[in-house]
Design an enzyme around this catalytic site. Sequence first.
Site, PDB file in Angstrom:
ATOM      1  N   THR A  35      47.322  58.993  54.632  1.00  0.00           N
ATOM      2  CA  THR A  35      47.365  57.553  54.326  1.00  0.00           C
ATOM      3  C   THR A  35      46.424  57.133  53.207  1.00  0.00           C
ATOM      4  O   THR A  35      46.519  56.001  52.719  1.00  0.00           O
ATOM      5  CB  THR A  35      47.018  56.713  55.579  1.00  0.00           C
TER       6      THR A  35
ATOM      7  N   CYS B  55      38.925  47.899  56.071  1.00  0.00           N
ATOM      8  CA  CYS B  55      40.329  47.612  56.341  1.00  0.00           C
ATOM      9  C   CYS B  55      40.479  47.348  57.835  1.00  0.00           C
ATOM     10  O   CYS B  55      39.538  47.520  58.617  1.00  0.00           O
ATOM     11  CB  CYS B  55      41.212  48.786  55.915  1.00  0.00           C
TER      12      CYS B  55
ATOM     13  N   GLU C 231      42.063  63.552  58.976  1.00  0.00           N
ATOM     14  CA  GLU C 231      43.388  62.959  59.171  1.00  0.00           C
ATOM     15  C   GLU C 231      44.484  64.016  59.060  1.00  0.00           C
ATOM     16  O   GLU C 231      45.449  64.018  59.831  1.00  0.00           O
ATOM     17  CB  GLU C 231      43.640  61.839  58.157  1.00  0.00           C
TER      18      GLU C 231
ATOM     19  N   CYS D 165      48.673  53.862  53.167  1.00  0.00           N
ATOM     20  CA  CYS D 165      48.521  52.578  53.846  1.00  0.00           C
ATOM     21  C   CYS D 165      48.283  51.427  52.862  1.00  0.00           C
ATOM     22  O   CYS D 165      47.880  51.632  51.712  1.00  0.00           O
ATOM     23  CB  CYS D 165      47.401  52.648  54.881  1.00  0.00           C
TER      24      CYS D 165
END
Length: 318
Positions: A173, A19, A134, A203
């Site tokens: 995300t 990504c 995260e 995301c």
Amino acid sequence: MTPEKPRLHVLLAGPRGFCAGVDRAIRIVEEALKRHGAPVYVRHEIVHNRFVVEGLERQGAIFVEELSEVPDDGQPVVFSAHGVPKSVPAEATSREMYFLDATCPLVSKVHREAERHNARGRHLLLIGHAGHPEVVGTMGQLAEGEMTLVEDAAAALSVTPPAGAALAYTTQTTLSVDDTAEIVAILRARFPGIAEPAKESICYATTNRQAAVKSVAARSDLVIVVGAPNSSNSVRLREVAERAGAPRAVMVQRGAELDPALADGCATVGITAGASAPEVLVQEVVDRLRERFAVTTEEVTVAVEDVTFRLPRMRAVA
């Protein structure tokens, strides 16, 4: 006479693999090495993929878990794409380190949103997995006690926020879109006034890859996910594939890990890759299957991604 190989049709899910946030993080390390030479220190795996990490190590990157492992030699330090608690850049600043933040901009967006809710007096419920870098980074944006982690639907049913507090929620995300929707529905039902993210926190890359694997899973006898076991988005892809109808879904990091005999008796195999897995590893898996089968391939694309993120400004080389 060599016996004819059995036929196998391979569905390649698209989008798959890298990504924009992962691509940016890797380019930051590579550019720092190009400008400043080795070593460049990286706190935590830049992305959750050993192939990528080992490739950067060969170029001169040194991976550490904490800044205490980094000498005061003036060389750059890069923070991983997953994001870090505020205490990490604070420590780097106090030591006068030259650091580059490779946090994915979409993760940074979640950090800033957490701060905004906190500034408005709201207690934040973070939907995510305990211990994931995260989540550690996001929870570290606020003072201890200002955010509560909600890991699953059971936790959403039992979570007890501070009495009388205004509430908001946000998410990691890289979660399962479907699982998160269930958790959010529970939180909304229990706390009708809960504030929502200004924009979806999961995301675009996670959402697209899950949609893509669903589209191939329904047609596949087996789904192979290329990714690392510590990669949240890769693990979710395997789970989503099974729920979407694939009789079996497995995860491998490299083509060499795959036993092609797993596809014996299959007419169609789906392949996807987590957001931190490069396309070369997908091709390794296809080549591994070709050793045993006469393979035909088909791209199954549900979305076209054109997102790019700029690199941070880097210090000029003297």
